[in-house]
Design an enzyme around this catalytic site. Sequence first.
Site, PDB file in Angstrom:
ATOM      1  N   ASN A 115       0.858  -1.185   0.000  1.00 30.41           N
ATOM      2  CA  ASN A 115       0.000   0.000   0.000  1.00 30.41           C
ATOM      3  C   ASN A 115       0.896   1.237   0.000  1.00 30.41           C
ATOM      4  O   ASN A 115       1.490   1.571   1.018  1.00 30.41           O
ATOM      5  CB  ASN A 115      -0.911  -0.034   1.239  1.00 30.41           C
ATOM      6  N   LYS A 129       0.030   4.219  -0.262  1.00 35.18           N
ATOM      7  CA  LYS A 129      -0.651   5.376   0.369  1.00 35.18           C
ATOM      8  C   LYS A 129      -0.491   6.624  -0.500  1.00 35.18           C
ATOM      9  O   LYS A 129      -0.465   6.519  -1.721  1.00 35.18           O
ATOM     10  CB  LYS A 129      -0.140   5.563   1.797  1.00 35.18           C
ATOM     11  N   HIS A 172      -9.560   1.001   4.832  1.00 27.97           N
ATOM     12  CA  HIS A 172      -8.299   1.248   5.546  1.00 27.97           C
ATOM     13  C   HIS A 172      -8.566   2.158   6.737  1.00 27.97           C
ATOM     14  O   HIS A 172      -9.373   3.085   6.655  1.00 27.97           O
ATOM     15  CB  HIS A 172      -7.256   1.872   4.607  1.00 27.97           C
ATOM     16  N   GLU A 181      -6.941   4.497   7.910  1.00 29.60           N
ATOM     17  CA  GLU A 181      -6.683   5.919   7.676  1.00 29.60           C
ATOM     18  C   GLU A 181      -7.924   6.600   7.101  1.00 29.60           C
ATOM     19  O   GLU A 181      -8.107   7.798   7.272  1.00 29.60           O
ATOM     20  CB  GLU A 181      -5.445   6.084   6.773  1.00 29.60           C
ATOM     21  N   GLU A 235      -5.180  -5.006  10.436  1.00 28.27           N
ATOM     22  CA  GLU A 235      -4.175  -3.969  10.629  1.00 28.27           C
ATOM     23  C   GLU A 235      -4.466  -3.200  11.921  1.00 28.27           C
ATOM     24  O   GLU A 235      -5.274  -2.268  11.920  1.00 28.27           O
ATOM     25  CB  GLU A 235      -4.193  -2.984   9.463  1.00 28.27           C
ATOM     26  N   GLY A 282       2.536   2.370  10.743  1.00 25.91           N
ATOM     27  CA  GLY A 282       3.442   3.502  10.600  1.00 25.91           C
ATOM     28  C   GLY A 282       4.158   3.899  11.876  1.00 25.91           C
ATOM     29  O   GLY A 282       4.762   4.966  11.953  1.00 25.91           O
ATOM     30  N   SER A 310       3.613  -2.012  10.297  1.00 31.15           N
ATOM     31  CA  SER A 310       5.058  -2.049  10.557  1.00 31.15           C
ATOM     32  C   SER A 310       5.730  -3.364  10.169  1.00 31.15           C
ATOM     33  O   SER A 310       6.706  -3.786  10.800  1.00 31.15           O
ATOM     34  CB  SER A 310       5.359  -1.684  12.020  1.00 31.15           C
TER      35      SER A 310
HETATM   36  P1  13P Z   1       3.077   0.457   7.623  1.00 33.44           P
HETATM   37  O1  13P Z   1       3.603  -0.835   7.020  1.00 33.44           O
HETATM   38  O2  13P Z   1       3.761   1.661   7.114  1.00 33.44           O
HETATM   39  O3  13P Z   1       2.967   0.374   9.101  1.00 33.44           O
HETATM   40  O4  13P Z   1       1.552   0.595   7.070  1.00 33.44           O
HETATM   41  C1  13P Z   1       0.696  -0.487   7.120  1.00 33.44           C
HETATM   42  C2  13P Z   1      -0.536  -0.173   6.367  1.00 33.44           C
HETATM   43  O5  13P Z   1      -1.304   0.693   6.753  1.00 33.44           O
HETATM   44  C3  13P Z   1      -0.790  -0.904   5.132  1.00 33.44           C
HETATM   45  O6  13P Z   1      -2.084  -0.676   4.657  1.00 33.44           O
END
Ligand code: 13P
Length: 253
Positions: A10, A12, A96, A98, A166, A172, A212
């Site tokens: 991803n 982002k 997601h 976010e 997740e 992150g 992560s």
């Molecule tokens: P990170 O791997 O940067 O923690 O992000 C995970 C994520 O949100 C994948 O959709």
Amino acid sequence: MGRKFFVGGNWKCNGTAEEVKKIVSMLNGGQVPSQDVVEVVVSPPFVFLPLVKAELRSDFHVAAQNCWVKKGGAYTGEISAEMLVNLDIPWVILGHSERRLILGESNEFVGDKVAYALAQGLKVIACVGETLEQREAGTTMEVVAAQTKAIADRVSDWSNVVIAYEPVWAIGTGKVATPAQAQEVHCELRKWLQANVSADVAATTRIIYGGSVNGGNCKELGGQPDVDGFLVGGASLKPEFIDIIKAAEVKKA
Ligand code: 13P
């Protein structure tokens, strides 16, 4: 049980056209296990989807990071599932955290999106996961079960769904879930599917972990019996994504 290892990247809201081309050429040069062993899907921002699709090796696939909840039309700024299908984009990430947390997407809204995208012929990476507060309050399973139920209430065919667990506190942050923490939730989610959907859906649906994941922790996480792959954020922009794809080999052992 036929759950092929799945590794999603991803990207982002990252990248310029030049950076995206560099990532694609890094991916195209990577030596990874065959498509029988691992399914690889990368998800660039919408504007780069055609570029990535055109230049990416044919054994890797692309996903959009979102799509609209119903048929397109007068929805300024949205991208419809029909448009993704029109451009031959096979996958979409939905729900997601976010988007759930920053844009306020509810469980029901995400469930509606998943059902609509599937009905248009897209394959869906559906994300679930608890916040730190929810984990500390002991409500992790309640939260992910409610998120999954909103999807289950609207979907009957699960063959094109991958669930991404997740935990928000791991995204992150560099604070990866321990293999035991991931396994516990994945196992509980599978039990939930067995009890509330069917034994077959529980046995065949891939449940992947995100938060992560990196080149150093992927093998141990991927070795857990109910971890069927990963959804990778930050590390999917780097050469170590190839190592994460290679973690699929732990399932052979
Ligand atoms: P990170 O791997 O940067 O923690 O992000 C995970 C994520 O949100 C994948 O959709």
